[in-house]
Structures are given as C-alpha cells and as structure tokens.
Design an enzyme around this catalytic site. Structure first.
Site, short mmCIF file in Angstrom:
data_model
loop_
_atom_site.label_atom_id
_atom_site.label_comp_id
_atom_site.label_asym_id
_atom_site.label_seq_id
_atom_site.Cartn_x
_atom_site.Cartn_y
_atom_site.Cartn_z
N GLY A 53 0.82 -1.21 0.00
CA GLY A 53 0.00 0.00 0.00
C GLY A 53 0.85 1.26 0.00
O GLY A 53 0.98 1.94 1.02
N GLU A 78 12.74 -3.91 -4.44
CA GLU A 78 11.57 -3.88 -5.33
C GLU A 78 11.98 -3.88 -6.80
O GLU A 78 11.28 -4.43 -7.64
CB GLU A 78 10.70 -2.66 -5.01
CG GLU A 78 9.43 -2.64 -5.83
CD GLU A 78 8.42 -1.57 -5.44
OE1 GLU A 78 8.66 -0.85 -4.44
OE2 GLU A 78 7.42 -1.43 -6.15
N GLU A 112 10.62 7.44 -16.60
CA GLU A 112 11.14 8.81 -16.49
C GLU A 112 11.79 9.03 -15.12
O GLU A 112 12.86 9.64 -15.01
CB GLU A 112 10.01 9.84 -16.68
CG GLU A 112 9.45 9.93 -18.09
CD GLU A 112 8.48 8.80 -18.43
OE1 GLU A 112 8.16 7.97 -17.56
OE2 GLU A 112 8.04 8.75 -19.60
#
Ligand SMILES: Cc1cc2nc3c(=O)[nH]c(=O)nc-3n(C[C@H](O)[C@H](O)[C@H](O)COP(=O)(O)OP(=O)(O)OC[C@H]3O[C@@H](n4cnc5c(N)ncnc54)[C@H](O)[C@@H]3O)c2cc1C
Length: 373
Positions: A122, A239, A358
């Site tokens: 989350g 991650e 980006e």
C-alpha cells in the site's frame, strides 16, 4: 556458481516441471503478478524457498541473496504462479528484517515464510504515485496504538492478502519527505474496505484500499516513526533489483525460440540471438545486485538501471515475437498466440509499476558517477 546453487536450481526446476506436468499451472507471462495460487506458495514454503535469505531463528533459510536469485529465476522461467508470496518474500519481509523490532520479526517472518500470512503493497495513492512523499493517508496516535485513515490505489492482490504494508503520514517536518511512517495493517481489521479495479486484460488484481480509522497496534510500526522515507527508498533496491523486472515475458521468449525451425529467416534467428545476448547481460546485473545485497548494501541506482533496461527488454520480446512470427495474438488460445496476447496486454504496466521510466532515468542520471566503477 557453486555446486550448492546448481543443486538448488535443479530442485526448483524439477518442482516447477512436476507441477506443470500435473496440469497444476500453465506458464503465463507476468506470472509473478498474475499467477496467484496459495497452494503453490505453500509448496514453496514447505521447501524453505520463501524467506530463503532470512535468519533461521525467524523461519528463514539462512542463505544468500544469490540463492534467492536462483529460486526466483527458475520460477520466472517456468511462468509459475508465485504472486501470493512474491511481495512479502521480496520486500516486506526484508523491510521487517532490516528495520523491524525483534518482536515484529518474530511475529511476522515465520508466518510469511510458511505462506500463512500474505502481503500487499500500500504505497500508491491517487495523488502520490511517482511522488510518494505526497501521501495523504494519515496515522494518528490513539492511546497505545495508531488509527489509519486514507485510501491507497492500484494495490495488487489486496483482496487476497491477509495484511498490507502501508506508508502513512504521521507528522510534518521541515521537508515533505519527513514525517512518513511504515505500518503493517491487518486487512480484516474494522474500517478496511477493499474495492476491485479491473485491468486492461479484464483481470482483477488491482484494488483500491480504503482505511477509515483503522486501529493498528504500536508494535506494527516498521522501523522508526517519521523515518519512512529513508526506509522506503532503501526498499526500492529489493523492489526493482530482481529478475521479475526482466523476465515477465520469458515464457513468450522461450516459445519464440522454439518456434524458429532450421531454415528460418536469418533475420529472425538474429533477432532472437540479440534478445538472448541482452538477457545474459541483464542476468549479470541482477547477479551483481544480489551480491551487493549480500554485502549489506542498498544498491538503489543499480536496481533502477536493471529495472529500466529489463522492462525495455520485456517489451521488446513481445515486439520481436510479433514481428518475427507474424502470429496473431489470441488471449483465449494456446501456446505462442496466447503468450503473445498476454505479453502485449501486460506490457504497458512494465515501465510504470515499481517506478516509471522517467523517474528511473532521472535517478540513474543523478547517480551516474556511482554506477561507473
Ligand atoms: C501493474 C501495476 C501494478 C501495481 N501495483 C501496485 C501495488 O501493488 N501497490 C502500489 O502501491 N502501487 C502499485 N502500482 C502503482 C504504481 O506504483 C504507480 O502507478 C507508479 O508509481 C506511477 O504512479 P502514478 O500512476 O501515480 O503516475 P504519475 O506519478 O502520476 O506519473 C504520470 C506520468 O508522469 C511522469 N512523471 C511523474 N513524475 C515525474 C518526474 N518527477 N519527472 C519526469 N516524469 C514524471 C511519469 O513518468 C508518468 O509518465 C502498480 C502499477 C501497475 C501498472
């Protein structure tokens, strides 16, 4: 590679082959996000392949990040249904291990490693995606605990997870990055609502999570109150630095390579050779990141580099498959046409999830000096 890792690789490969041969899963593109099967995760847990890097006292395997890389690579090669445990194994468990109290570690790590507890992530909100410091979900002190109020969006598998990792604002500060805190939240707690969002493929993995004064015990704070920003940026190396940022379309690449028979157009063979050569380089970068993690570092920029190059590669696998085979994507079909359809439909998300291209390029440009070593 040591013999030990070779043996581990073979064990994972054999298990995935057995499950596939028994018809318990069909290889799909993007399986680490879309292939959710808690029974498969339980099987991984029985073999000690969830939390393989965590200390044994917390239910882990006490092995290296290189060992984890071997396990994850084989599961991604197989297109196996790993989504139920992926987020907790990759990132929430390591965050709890790195920043959590011994009590929090004891409470959660063994249950994650057993696949009894599953996590969703989350972080994102409608006004806070790339700009995570803009999160508006708040956590306010309430006696000995906290109350969380706000909404998260694009939360993959919130409807199937027992717990959520939640980044919330607990205070102000001189900088907008101050005053953020990481929490574990029980998704069965009063005040939690999970609403489905259907994606481009017509599938339900995304959700909106709404928190209305949700009680959270103080012991479920991950790390230091107000220090969430520093922690979350370090987490990004977990991650972004894995092979799931490279191999989401690997089952399609495999089908593509098999489809090139003797006597195929030299241009087609060359195109596949080019992809294979790039994959070898990307694996090498992932290997270096795993070694950095084993050394206790947080290789955030190197992970950004892998994610950018890897997601570009994943997308080019689908482009090449389409160009070289001339196959018509067929979401309801079998074999290469089905894998091609899955790759095409999943591809827009590759360069958005876990940090957009980006944003990654900015990070890479700023750290260029560190990368050249
Ligand atoms: C498949 C998938 C799964 C996801 N799963 C989860 C999940 O489980 N949990 C979760 O929390 N989130 C999840 N997300 C959300 C994801 O992390 C966000 O979509 C992502 O961080 C981008 O945020 P945004 O969508 O708000 O886009 P924005 O941040 O609004 O960006 C919009 C555009 O502006 C550009 N942009 C923004 N800031 C800058 C800048 N500073 N410089 C240059 N360009 C910029 C971006 O590159 C992008 O092109 C998922 C997303 C996808 C696609």
């Amino acid at each position: 590679m040591t013999d030990d890792l070779d043996e581990l690789r073979q064990q994972v490969r054999d298990l995935a082959d057995r499950w596939q041969a028994a018809g318990r899963f069909r290889p799909v593109c993007d399986a680490w996000l879309r292939g959710h099967d808690i029974e498969f995760s339980k099987e991984m847990a029985r073999h000690g392949w969830i939390g393989i890097t965590w200390p044994r006292e917390y239910g882990g395997g006490g092995r290296s990040n290189l060992a984890r890389l071997v396990v994850t690579e084989e599961l991604l090669r197989a297109g196996a249904p790993v989504a139920a445990h992926w987020i907790a194994d990759r990132q929430i468990g390591p965050a709890i291990l790195r920043y959590g109290t011994p009590q929090l570690r004891r409470e959660f790590l063994p249950r994650i490693a057993a696949a009894d507890v599953t996590f969703c992530l989350g972080m994102s909100e409608t006004e806070a995606g790339s700009d995570l410091a803009a999160v508006r979900t708040t956590a306010a002190r309430d006696g000995s605990g906290w109350r969380i109020t706000g909404a998260k969006v694009w939360t993959s598998h919130a409807h199937r997870s027992s717990h959520a990792y939640v980044l919330a604002r607990t205070g102000g500060g001189e900088r907008r990055h101050d005053g953020l805190t990481e929490f574990v939240v029980d998704l069965a707690a009063p005040g939690v609502t999970v609403r489905p969002i259907i994606d481009l493929q017509g599938e339900h993995h995304f959700n909106e999570m709404i928190f209305d004064d949700v009680p959270v015990p103080d012991r479920w704070v991950i790390g230091e109150v107000g220090q969430g920003w520093r922690q979350v940026t370090e987490q990004l190396s977990f991650e972004r630095g894995g092979l799931e940022r490279v191999m989401s379309t690997y089952p399609l690449l495999q089908a593509l390579a098999r489809s090139v028979a003797d006597g195929a157009e030299p241009a087609a063979v060359e195109a596949i050779g080019e992809l294979a050569a790039r994959l070898a380089t990307l694996r090498r970068i992932a290997w270096e990141i795993a070694a950095d993690l084993d050394a206790g570092a947080a290789p955030v920029r190197r992970a950004a580099l892998l994610k950018h190059l890897g997601t570009t590669f994943e997308r080019e696998v689908t482009e090449t498959a389409r160009r070289v085979t001339g196959a018509r994507p067929d979401p309801t079909g079998d074999g290469l046409p089905a894998l091609l359809a899955q790759g095409i439909l999943a591809a827009p998300g590759f360069s958005i999830r876990g940090g957009t291209t980006e944003v990654l390029l900015t990070l890479i440009a700023r750290g260029e000096a560190d990368l050249v070593r």
